[in-house]
Write a protein that holds these residues in place. Structure first.
Motif, PDB file in Angstrom:
ATOM      1  N   HIS A 183       0.814  -1.212   0.000  1.00  0.00           N
ATOM      2  CA  HIS A 183       0.000   0.000   0.000  1.00  0.00           C
ATOM      3  C   HIS A 183       0.850   1.265   0.000  1.00  0.00           C
ATOM      4  O   HIS A 183       1.891   1.326   0.651  1.00  0.00           O
ATOM      5  CB  HIS A 183      -0.911   0.014   1.227  1.00  0.00           C
ATOM      6  CG  HIS A 183      -2.113  -0.851   1.078  1.00  0.00           C
ATOM      7  ND1 HIS A 183      -2.139  -2.171   1.485  1.00  0.00           N
ATOM      8  CD2 HIS A 183      -3.344  -0.596   0.547  1.00  0.00           C
ATOM      9  CE1 HIS A 183      -3.332  -2.683   1.231  1.00  0.00           C
ATOM     10  NE2 HIS A 183      -4.072  -1.759   0.658  1.00  0.00           N
ATOM     11  N   THR A 269      -3.172  -0.256  -7.896  1.00  0.00           N
ATOM     12  CA  THR A 269      -4.607  -0.483  -8.026  1.00  0.00           C
ATOM     13  C   THR A 269      -5.316  -0.268  -6.703  1.00  0.00           C
ATOM     14  O   THR A 269      -4.746  -0.497  -5.633  1.00  0.00           O
ATOM     15  CB  THR A 269      -4.896  -1.911  -8.535  1.00  0.00           C
ATOM     16  OG1 THR A 269      -6.311  -2.090  -8.633  1.00  0.00           O
ATOM     17  CG2 THR A 269      -4.323  -2.961  -7.588  1.00  0.00           C
ATOM     18  N   ARG A 270      -6.575   0.165  -6.800  1.00  0.00           N
ATOM     19  CA  ARG A 270      -7.433   0.300  -5.618  1.00  0.00           C
ATOM     20  C   ARG A 270      -8.398  -0.879  -5.493  1.00  0.00           C
ATOM     21  O   ARG A 270      -9.210  -0.930  -4.573  1.00  0.00           O
ATOM     22  CB  ARG A 270      -8.241   1.601  -5.697  1.00  0.00           C
ATOM     23  CG  ARG A 270      -7.394   2.852  -5.682  1.00  0.00           C
ATOM     24  CD  ARG A 270      -8.242   4.114  -5.841  1.00  0.00           C
ATOM     25  NE  ARG A 270      -9.196   4.243  -4.753  1.00  0.00           N
ATOM     26  CZ  ARG A 270     -10.517   4.315  -4.909  1.00  0.00           C
ATOM     27  NH1 ARG A 270     -11.051   4.269  -6.114  1.00  0.00           N
ATOM     28  NH2 ARG A 270     -11.317   4.443  -3.861  1.00  0.00           N
ATOM     29  N   GLY A 274      -9.395  -0.571  -1.674  1.00  0.00           N
ATOM     30  CA  GLY A 274      -9.902   0.799  -1.670  1.00  0.00           C
ATOM     31  C   GLY A 274      -8.800   1.823  -1.545  1.00  0.00           C
ATOM     32  O   GLY A 274      -9.035   3.014  -1.706  1.00  0.00           O
ATOM     33  N   ARG A 275      -7.573   1.379  -1.259  1.00  0.00           N
ATOM     34  CA  ARG A 275      -6.402   2.245  -1.250  1.00  0.00           C
ATOM     35  C   ARG A 275      -5.426   1.743  -2.304  1.00  0.00           C
ATOM     36  O   ARG A 275      -5.434   0.569  -2.660  1.00  0.00           O
ATOM     37  CB  ARG A 275      -5.732   2.242   0.125  1.00  0.00           C
ATOM     38  CG  ARG A 275      -6.480   3.055   1.160  1.00  0.00           C
ATOM     39  CD  ARG A 275      -5.721   3.055   2.465  1.00  0.00           C
ATOM     40  NE  ARG A 275      -6.338   3.953   3.436  1.00  0.00           N
ATOM     41  CZ  ARG A 275      -5.978   4.036   4.705  1.00  0.00           C
ATOM     42  NH1 ARG A 275      -5.005   3.258   5.163  1.00  0.00           N
ATOM     43  NH2 ARG A 275      -6.565   4.872   5.525  1.00  0.00           N
ATOM     44  N   HIS A 276      -4.563   2.637  -2.772  1.00  0.00           N
ATOM     45  CA  HIS A 276      -3.623   2.257  -3.813  1.00  0.00           C
ATOM     46  C   HIS A 276      -2.608   1.245  -3.289  1.00  0.00           C
ATOM     47  O   HIS A 276      -2.005   1.432  -2.224  1.00  0.00           O
ATOM     48  CB  HIS A 276      -2.902   3.492  -4.352  1.00  0.00           C
ATOM     49  CG  HIS A 276      -3.758   4.320  -5.255  1.00  0.00           C
ATOM     50  ND1 HIS A 276      -4.566   5.334  -4.773  1.00  0.00           N
ATOM     51  CD2 HIS A 276      -3.957   4.276  -6.599  1.00  0.00           C
ATOM     52  CE1 HIS A 276      -5.217   5.888  -5.784  1.00  0.00           C
ATOM     53  NE2 HIS A 276      -4.871   5.273  -6.894  1.00  0.00           N
ATOM     54  N   GLU A 292     -11.864   0.786 -11.512  1.00  0.00           N
ATOM     55  CA  GLU A 292     -10.786   1.332 -10.678  1.00  0.00           C
ATOM     56  C   GLU A 292     -11.228   2.585  -9.917  1.00  0.00           C
ATOM     57  O   GLU A 292     -10.861   2.778  -8.748  1.00  0.00           O
ATOM     58  CB  GLU A 292      -9.569   1.649 -11.556  1.00  0.00           C
ATOM     59  CG  GLU A 292      -8.319   2.023 -10.801  1.00  0.00           C
ATOM     60  CD  GLU A 292      -7.712   0.862 -10.038  1.00  0.00           C
ATOM     61  OE1 GLU A 292      -7.464   1.022  -8.828  1.00  0.00           O
ATOM     62  OE2 GLU A 292      -7.498  -0.204 -10.622  1.00  0.00           O
ATOM     63  N   ASP A 293     -11.997   3.440 -10.556  1.00  0.00           N
ATOM     64  CA  ASP A 293     -12.441   4.685  -9.920  1.00  0.00           C
ATOM     65  C   ASP A 293     -13.870   4.588  -9.392  1.00  0.00           C
ATOM     66  O   ASP A 293     -14.478   5.603  -9.033  1.00  0.00           O
ATOM     67  CB  ASP A 293     -12.336   5.844 -10.915  1.00  0.00           C
ATOM     68  CG  ASP A 293     -10.896   6.112 -11.331  1.00  0.00           C
ATOM     69  OD1 ASP A 293     -10.005   6.003 -10.463  1.00  0.00           O
ATOM     70  OD2 ASP A 293     -10.668   6.422 -12.513  1.00  0.00           O
ATOM     71  N   PRO A 297     -14.340   3.002  -0.608  1.00  0.00           N
ATOM     72  CA  PRO A 297     -13.039   3.270   0.011  1.00  0.00           C
ATOM     73  C   PRO A 297     -12.665   2.212   1.037  1.00  0.00           C
ATOM     74  O   PRO A 297     -13.476   1.359   1.405  1.00  0.00           O
ATOM     75  CB  PRO A 297     -13.255   4.628   0.693  1.00  0.00           C
ATOM     76  CG  PRO A 297     -14.722   4.629   1.038  1.00  0.00           C
ATOM     77  CD  PRO A 297     -15.387   3.906  -0.089  1.00  0.00           C
ATOM     78  N   TYR A 298     -11.416   2.264   1.476  1.00  0.00           N
ATOM     79  CA  TYR A 298     -10.959   1.467   2.614  1.00  0.00           C
ATOM     80  C   TYR A 298     -11.673   1.973   3.871  1.00  0.00           C
ATOM     81  O   TYR A 298     -11.850   3.184   4.017  1.00  0.00           O
ATOM     82  CB  TYR A 298      -9.441   1.611   2.761  1.00  0.00           C
ATOM     83  CG  TYR A 298      -8.868   0.832   3.915  1.00  0.00           C
ATOM     84  CD1 TYR A 298      -8.449  -0.471   3.748  1.00  0.00           C
ATOM     85  CD2 TYR A 298      -8.768   1.400   5.177  1.00  0.00           C
ATOM     86  CE1 TYR A 298      -7.935  -1.192   4.813  1.00  0.00           C
ATOM     87  CE2 TYR A 298      -8.258   0.691   6.240  1.00  0.00           C
ATOM     88  CZ  TYR A 298      -7.848  -0.601   6.051  1.00  0.00           C
ATOM     89  OH  TYR A 298      -7.344  -1.326   7.111  1.00  0.00           O
ATOM     90  N   ASN A 302     -12.025  -3.349   1.358  1.00  0.00           N
ATOM     91  CA  ASN A 302     -11.097  -4.334   1.908  1.00  0.00           C
ATOM     92  C   ASN A 302     -11.859  -5.534   2.476  1.00  0.00           C
ATOM     93  O   ASN A 302     -11.481  -6.694   2.268  1.00  0.00           O
ATOM     94  CB  ASN A 302     -10.243  -3.691   3.001  1.00  0.00           C
ATOM     95  CG  ASN A 302      -9.083  -4.560   3.434  1.00  0.00           C
ATOM     96  OD1 ASN A 302      -8.234  -4.914   2.631  1.00  0.00           O
ATOM     97  ND2 ASN A 302      -9.048  -4.911   4.706  1.00  0.00           N
TER      98      ASN A 302
END
Length: 352
Positions: A183, A269-270, A274-276, A292-293, A297-298, A302
């Motif tokens: 991450h 990638t997210r 949800g995080r890069h 991807e977008d 979110p995290y 996850n």
């Protein structure tokens, strides 16, 4: 290049830090080997509850009398706000749940760990070192750690983040370049605006802060360690190279891919958390690229992805890897550590 600031701060012999793996990839055995060899072993505890953290610190103390670190993620503002459309994302992922024969997670259960409970347990356990990623820990945490004699290390992906960490009172800064696997720890600006390569980032951070600087990202052999030291780093943090060692928690599938030609290509990638996250692309990453977008979110994505990742297939796993995997190879961690030390010393001696 001869500074021993990091060694003196941490009480170690060699300025080599084990990257703290998340997702069950950290092991007590690997931490112990690195610490016993004279480096700083690190254990990723972001996915552990308070009681598990207490237990792990106890196991680490039993495994080594040398210094070690435990790593936590700092919560980011707004990430506890539950999205309204989680059910839609469950339906998007349902074909994968069915293919793998797993059930979607229970959306009524907690999403992720409580940082306040985690850090209270960790401070009470008093490991020699606590490292952080994803942000600046609360002032009270830094103060209590200092009062307990615990060294604190923060992770920066930009110069501004390094300056913020030093200003907050952390004892050392990891300059984590975009080359690093796992991450991204960006917290002042979006990850897409914080993609600085390791060997661009390290000298700038070294010039900007007065605390010891640890270079991370794309370092997997003595040449990388020597280069980082030449650029002003007091030490290095290595993840992917140690992930390939016998003591790491990587699955056989993950190890095989890290050792093969697929590891020459990595992407951010997210889609998994949800995080890069820097991973080796697989079927899941390619099939879901259009979303991807458009993922939650995290920590919400996850949790949705946990049953899929735990299935452990090459097509569905999050295959964490930095950009230097091809420079490392499978072997015992002690052999790898000793080679890092000897090769670095030889290179720096020959260039003196």
């Amino acid at each position: 290049m001869s500074t021993r600031r990091l060694e003196d701060l941490l009480g170690i012999e060699h300025p080599i830090v084990l990257g703290p793996f998340g997702g069950g990839l950290s092991t007590v055995a690997l931490v112990a080997v690195v610490s016993e060899s004279g480096g700083l072993g690190s254990y990723g505890a972001n996915n552990l509850g308070p009681e598990q953290i207490t237990e792990v610190v106890g196991e680490l103390r039993a495994a080594t009398a040398r210094p070690f670190a435990v790593n936590l993620w700092v919560p980011q503002p707004g990430e506890s706000d539950r999205p309204d459309d989680l059910a839609r994302h469950v339906e998007r992922l349902r074909p994968y749940y069915e293919e793998l024969g797993v059930s979607p997670p229970n959306l009524d259960e907690p999403f992720g760990q409580d940082f306040d409970a985690q850090i209270e347990a960790l401070l009470a356990a008093e490991p020699p070192v606590i490292s952080f990623i994803m942000g600046v820990p609360p002032e009270r945490v830094i103060a209590e750690a200092r009062g307990r004699g615990i060294v604190t290390i923060g992770t920066a992906s930009t110069v501004d983040e390094a300056v913020a960490l030093e200003a907050a009172g952390l004892d050392a800064v990891i300059a984590s370049g975009n080359d690093a696997g796992g991450h991204r720890g960006s917290f002042l600006r979006p990850a897409g605006e914080s993609l600085v390569g390791t060997f661009s980032l390290v000298p700038q951070v070294a010039d900007a802060v007065s605390v010891p600087v640890v270079a991370a990202g794309g370092i997997a052999d003595g040449r990388g360690v020597a280069a980082a030291r030449t650029l002003g780093a007091d030490g290095v943090q290595i993840g992917t190279g140690f992930l390939m060692t016998a003591e790491a928690g990587a699955s056989p599938v993950h190890r095989a891919i890290l050792s093969g030609p697929e590891a020459r290509v990595t992407v951010l990638t997210r889609l998994f958390s949800g995080r890069h996250l820097r991973v080796i692309p697989n079927r899941f990453v390619r099939e879901e690229a259009a979303f991807e977008d458009d993922v939650p979110p995290y920590p919400f994505l996850n949790k949705l992805m946990l049953p899929i990742r735990r299935a452990g297939t090459a097509d569905h796993s999050s295959l964490l890897s930095g950009q230097a995997a091809a420079l490392a190879r499978p072997r015992p961690a002690k052999d790898y550590f000793d080679e890092l030390v000897s090769d670095t010393e030889r290179i720096l001696r020959d260039r003196a």
